[in-house]
Design a protein around this motif. Structure first.
Motif, PDB file in Angstrom:
ATOM      1  N   ALA A   1     -43.963 -35.965  99.655  1.00 19.75           N
ATOM      2  CA  ALA A   1     -42.578 -36.181  99.192  1.00 19.75           C
ATOM      3  C   ALA A   1     -42.580 -36.803  97.793  1.00 19.75           C
ATOM      4  O   ALA A   1     -41.769 -36.428  96.937  1.00 19.75           O
ATOM      5  CB  ALA A   1     -41.839 -37.086 100.176  1.00 19.75           C
ATOM      6  N   GLU A   2     -43.498 -37.733  97.559  1.00 16.00           N
ATOM      7  CA  GLU A   2     -43.591 -38.371  96.234  1.00 16.00           C
ATOM      8  C   GLU A   2     -44.095 -37.379  95.183  1.00 16.00           C
ATOM      9  O   GLU A   2     -43.749 -37.491  94.004  1.00 16.00           O
ATOM     10  CB  GLU A   2     -44.490 -39.603  96.302  1.00 16.00           C
ATOM     11  CG  GLU A   2     -43.831 -40.764  97.055  1.00 16.00           C
ATOM     12  CD  GLU A   2     -44.778 -41.919  97.337  1.00 16.00           C
ATOM     13  OE1 GLU A   2     -44.372 -43.078  97.141  1.00 16.00           O
ATOM     14  OE2 GLU A   2     -45.923 -41.651  97.772  1.00 16.00           O
TER      15      GLU A   2
ATOM     16  N   THR B   1     -47.311 -33.586  89.600  1.00 16.02           N
ATOM     17  CA  THR B   1     -46.000 -33.287  89.013  1.00 16.02           C
ATOM     18  C   THR B   1     -45.594 -34.367  88.008  1.00 16.02           C
ATOM     19  O   THR B   1     -45.035 -34.060  86.951  1.00 16.02           O
ATOM     20  CB  THR B   1     -44.947 -33.196  90.128  1.00 16.02           C
ATOM     21  OG1 THR B   1     -45.077 -34.349  91.000  1.00 16.02           O
ATOM     22  CG2 THR B   1     -45.126 -31.935  90.959  1.00 16.02           C
ATOM     23  N   THR B   2     -45.933 -35.618  88.333  1.00 12.77           N
ATOM     24  CA  THR B   2     -45.593 -36.728  87.440  1.00 12.77           C
ATOM     25  C   THR B   2     -46.384 -36.633  86.137  1.00 12.77           C
ATOM     26  O   THR B   2     -45.836 -36.798  85.039  1.00 12.77           O
ATOM     27  CB  THR B   2     -45.902 -38.075  88.136  1.00 12.77           C
ATOM     28  OG1 THR B   2     -45.288 -38.097  89.422  1.00 12.77           O
ATOM     29  CG2 THR B   2     -45.392 -39.242  87.309  1.00 12.77           C
TER      30      THR B   2
ATOM     31  N   GLN C   1     -43.369 -34.113  95.320  1.00  9.39           N
ATOM     32  CA  GLN C   1     -42.216 -33.240  95.075  1.00  9.39           C
ATOM     33  C   GLN C   1     -41.193 -33.882  94.133  1.00  9.39           C
ATOM     34  O   GLN C   1     -40.581 -33.202  93.303  1.00  9.39           O
ATOM     35  CB  GLN C   1     -41.534 -32.895  96.409  1.00  9.39           C
ATOM     36  CG  GLN C   1     -42.376 -32.028  97.345  1.00  9.39           C
ATOM     37  CD  GLN C   1     -42.731 -30.686  96.746  1.00  9.39           C
ATOM     38  OE1 GLN C   1     -41.904 -30.060  96.072  1.00  9.39           O
ATOM     39  NE2 GLN C   1     -43.960 -30.224  96.960  1.00  9.39           N
ATOM     40  N   THR C   2     -41.022 -35.194  94.243  1.00  9.11           N
ATOM     41  CA  THR C   2     -40.025 -35.896  93.409  1.00  9.11           C
ATOM     42  C   THR C   2     -40.610 -36.436  92.114  1.00  9.11           C
ATOM     43  O   THR C   2     -39.924 -37.132  91.361  1.00  9.11           O
ATOM     44  CB  THR C   2     -39.403 -37.056  94.203  1.00  9.11           C
ATOM     45  OG1 THR C   2     -40.448 -37.955  94.617  1.00  9.11           O
ATOM     46  CG2 THR C   2     -38.650 -36.536  95.431  1.00  9.11           C
ATOM     47  N   ALA C   3     -41.894 -36.137  91.855  1.00  4.52           N
ATOM     48  CA  ALA C   3     -42.577 -36.633  90.649  1.00  4.52           C
ATOM     49  C   ALA C   3     -42.435 -38.153  90.537  1.00  4.52           C
ATOM     50  O   ALA C   3     -42.087 -38.705  89.489  1.00  4.52           O
ATOM     51  CB  ALA C   3     -42.030 -35.951  89.399  1.00  4.52           C
ATOM     52  N   ALA C   4     -42.733 -38.837  91.644  1.00  2.00           N
ATOM     53  CA  ALA C   4     -42.609 -40.300  91.687  1.00  2.00           C
ATOM     54  C   ALA C   4     -43.626 -40.956  90.760  1.00  2.00           C
ATOM     55  O   ALA C   4     -44.748 -40.470  90.585  1.00  2.00           O
ATOM     56  CB  ALA C   4     -42.813 -40.787  93.116  1.00  2.00           C
ATOM     57  N   LYS C   5     -43.215 -42.073  90.181  1.00  2.00           N
ATOM     58  CA  LYS C   5     -44.093 -42.804  89.252  1.00  2.00           C
ATOM     59  C   LYS C   5     -44.893 -43.856  90.030  1.00  2.00           C
ATOM     60  O   LYS C   5     -44.658 -45.054  89.944  1.00  2.00           O
ATOM     61  CB  LYS C   5     -43.265 -43.434  88.138  1.00  2.00           C
ATOM     62  CG  LYS C   5     -42.676 -42.396  87.188  1.00  2.00           C
ATOM     63  CD  LYS C   5     -41.894 -43.012  86.058  1.00  2.00           C
ATOM     64  CE  LYS C   5     -40.517 -43.455  86.510  1.00  2.00           C
ATOM     65  NZ  LYS C   5     -39.656 -43.858  85.380  1.00  2.00           N
TER      66      LYS C   5
ATOM     67  N   LYS D   1     -45.141 -33.539  83.997  1.00  3.99           N
ATOM     68  CA  LYS D   1     -43.823 -33.653  83.362  1.00  3.99           C
ATOM     69  C   LYS D   1     -43.703 -34.859  82.443  1.00  3.99           C
ATOM     70  O   LYS D   1     -43.171 -34.758  81.338  1.00  3.99           O
ATOM     71  CB  LYS D   1     -42.744 -33.736  84.455  1.00  3.99           C
ATOM     72  CG  LYS D   1     -42.625 -32.486  85.307  1.00  3.99           C
ATOM     73  CD  LYS D   1     -41.636 -32.707  86.449  1.00  3.99           C
ATOM     74  CE  LYS D   1     -41.565 -31.490  87.367  1.00  3.99           C
ATOM     75  NZ  LYS D   1     -40.654 -31.718  88.515  1.00  3.99           N
TER      76      LYS D   1
END
Length: 406
Positions: free
Chosen positions: A146-147, A211-212, A149-153, A215
């Motif tokens: 989930a982290e 992803t993080t 997918q959301t590009a969590a920092k 991006k």
């Protein structure tokens, strides 16, 4: 019975000339000891390489972009952008021989915590990365899908990074750090692994969702590489073939076109390093074997001297009915005894040298039984080869001429 008597005569001759015999053996002793020690170092280095690389993930497979020609210009692999997230998804969906896989993007920058900063590398991956690399967590937890997918920092850091940006011993988990001015929350610390085979510090690393990193840090949409783990070490070669087939279809490459990617397994790496180690071992053994040759020449020279000194004895034995074959066998047994005794002492010295190298120099060693067997075989052959001619010369002496020799 005749052989037993000849053996006794040869043994007495050796005992009567202890110093000369020991000096004769010296070349054999040093040669055998050197061969055993060199083979032990070679075998030890191969085992060490295999163990070290296996610790990095013996089933691991890496896929990287390959060099290609575009517009008539040859492009380096490092600047190619041929691997995409679509390739990773195709591999994930179609491969039957992989247990784990992850996209990988990587970059370099400064890790900052307050007034402390440290140059390090950041790897963008998914949660399966730790299973592929066979890495555990010292504290905290891995980020979730989930982290990703959301590009969590969020990030995990290695022990080297911890030591340099948390020098006061502060607990890193839960703290905020920055990588190139992008804030990350530390959610875990990787277990300490030290340097790898290439001398790289495996603890000088920051791990974050791919992803993080894509991006927020690198601003790219391609992948630097894809990492995977085969279901078993035995299936790794088949997995490489399967992955190549999937990617060729994904990249729509014709049969006549070369791959625009590279697929490598750890087994290939182990094989490459082992081949290099074997070549060095052969070179070292070849150099050490020169001592055996010198020892053999020493035996031949001493046997010549012995034949000269005992010419009257040889004549007397032949005058009372001794056969040439008996004289030949007597001196040949003497040469073989000198060679094999030197071999035994050489083996003991070689084993002692191996223990010394491992304990005091901290070099990995592994004594293979075949090295001891080969050493004994070489000693026997050396004794026969270099002892034959002097023994043959002794057996060919004329009894009357030998008795008159002064």
């Amino acid at each position: 019975m005749r052989l037993l008597n000849l053996f006794k005569i040869a043994t007495k001759a050796i005992i009567l000339n202890k110093t000369r015999t020991l000096l004769t053996m010296l070349g054999i002793i040093i040669g055998v000891a050197s061969v055993i020690a060199m083979l032990a170092i070679g075998e030890g280095s191969k085992e060490s390489i295999r163990t070290t690389i296996s610790a990095m993930g013996s089933n691991m497979i890496t896929i990287k972009a390959g060099a290609d020609t575009r517009g008539g210009v040859r492009q380096e692999a490092s600047v190619m952008e041929s691997l995409t997230l679509s390739d990773y998804k195709a591999i994930k969906a179609q491969s039957n021989l992989l247990s784990y896989s992850t996209p990988v993007v990587e970059g370099k920058g400064q890790v900052i915590n307050g007034s402390n900063n440290w140059p390090s590398s950041i790897y963008g991956v998914n949660p399966e990365y730790l299973s592929i690399k066979v890495v555990d967590l010292q504290s905290g937890s891995m980020f979730t899908d989930a982290e990703v997918q959301t590009a969590a920092k969020v990030a995990l850091i290695g022990q080297t990074v911890v030591d340099n940006i948390f020098p006061d011993g502060q607990e890193p988990v839960g703290q905020m750090i920055r990588f190139n001015n992008i804030p990350f929350k530390v959610i875990g610390v990787l277990e300490e692994k030290g340097e790898n085979t290439f001398g790289q510090d495996q603890d000088d690393v920051v791990i974050a969702p791919y992803t993080t990193v894509q991006k927020r840090i690198l601003a790219i949409d391609h992948l630097n590489q894809i990492m995977a783990s085969a279901i078993s070490e035995e299936e790794a070669p088949n997995a490489v073939i399967e992955l190549s087939s999937i990617l060729r279809e994904q990249h729509k490459l014709a049969d006549s076109e070369d791959d625009d990617f590279h697929v490598r397994s750890m087994e290939e790496l182990i094989s490459t390093f082992s081949s290099t180690s074997e070549m060095l071992t052969i070179l070292l053994v070849a150099v050490a074997s020169i001592s055996l040759l010198i020892g053999g020449i020493g035996i031949m020279n001493i046997m010549y001297v012995s034949v000269k000194e005992r010419t009257k004895e040889i004549g007397l034995r032949m005058a009372v009915g001794g056969k040439g074959s008996d004289i030949l066998m007597q001196f040949l047994i003497e040469a073989i005894l000198i060679s094999i005794t030197g071999g035994v002492l050489g083996v003991l010295l070689g084993l002692g040298a191996t223990v010394f190298i491992e304990k005091f120099l901290n070099w990995p060693t592994s004594v293979a039984m075949y090295s001891i067997v080969i050493s004994f075989a070489v000693c026997a052959v050396t004794g026969i080869f270099f002892g034959w001619y002097p023994a043959r010369k002794a057996s060919a002496l004329d009894p009357i001429t030998a008795l008159r020799y002064e």
